[in-house]
Design an enzyme around this catalytic site. Structure first.
Site, PDB file in Angstrom:
ATOM      1  CE1 TYR A  51      -4.370  -0.844  -0.213  1.00 36.24           C
ATOM      2  CE2 TYR A  51      -3.611  -2.448   1.872  1.00 36.24           C
ATOM      3  CZ  TYR A  51      -4.776  -2.257   0.645  1.00 36.24           C
ATOM      4  OH  TYR A  51      -5.760  -2.878   0.297  1.00 36.24           O
ATOM      5  NE  ARG A  87     -11.923  -0.773  -7.832  1.00 35.91           N
ATOM      6  CZ  ARG A  87     -11.418  -0.053  -7.024  1.00 35.91           C
ATOM      7  NH1 ARG A  87     -10.237  -0.858  -6.415  1.00 35.91           N
ATOM      8  NH2 ARG A  87     -11.757   0.965  -6.679  1.00 35.91           N
ATOM      9  CG  ASN A 114     -13.011  -2.168   2.130  1.00 35.54           C
ATOM     10  OD1 ASN A 114     -11.953  -2.779   2.247  1.00 35.54           O
ATOM     11  ND2 ASN A 114     -12.625  -0.743   1.408  1.00 35.54           N
TER      12      ASN A 114
END
Ligand code: GDP
Length: 139
Positions: A51, A87, A114
């Site tokens: 990340y 997505r 999430n």
């Protein structure tokens, strides 16, 4: 439409809550093929590296801690327009803004927890796939 590959992660919350099968079922029902898959537990350093694009964001430290807090499942998904199809199945980052019927809307409990990660474009997908898989691990 081109056949693409994309990286999917089931994050520690999804694994801990027993939602691996539910998530994979949604991918397969939508026609995405799994070309590689493994479970692993990222170290803090590995989560930081994955990340790194977010390293200036206020939530970076929390995100790194969360992503290294337990096992995850990494997958290469393949299919027509796979990046966008994945997505769309995931839904918006913030589950409160995600469309009904998406994974995040149905299961997320916070903007951070999430459930899933999916590459945001074909170039990112290639980099992220190389982060998790070598050639021997792909079919
Ligand atoms: P994604 O591509 O939809 O996963 O979203 P991003 O790449 O923008 O963010 C990466 C991950 O960081 C998200 O999936 C969340 O787990 C987390 N995240 C994003 N925005 C926030 C935020 O505002 N607060 C917190 N705590 N986490 C966030």
């Amino acid at each position: 439409m081109a056949i693409e590959q994309t990286l999917s992660l089931i994050k520690p919350d999804g694994v801990a809550r027993g939602l691996i099968g539910e998530v994979i079922d949604r991918f397969e029902r939508k026609g995405l093929k799994i070309r590689a898959m493994k479970m692993l537990h990222l170290t803090r350093e590995q989560a930081r590296a994955f990340y790194t694009v977010h390293k200036e964001r206020p939530f970076y430290a929390r995100l790194v801690k969360f992503m290294s807090s337990g096992p995850i499942v990494a997958m290469i998904l393949e299919g027509e327009n796979a990046v966008q199809v994945n997505r769309d199945l995931m839904g918006a980052t913030d589950y409160r803004q995600a469309a009904p019927g998406t994974i995040r809307r149905d299961f997320s409990r916070s903007i951070e927890k999430n459930l899933v990660h999916g590459s945001d474009g074909p170039d990112t997908a290639m980099t992220e796939i190389a982060f998790f898989f070598n050639d021997l691990e792909k079919v």
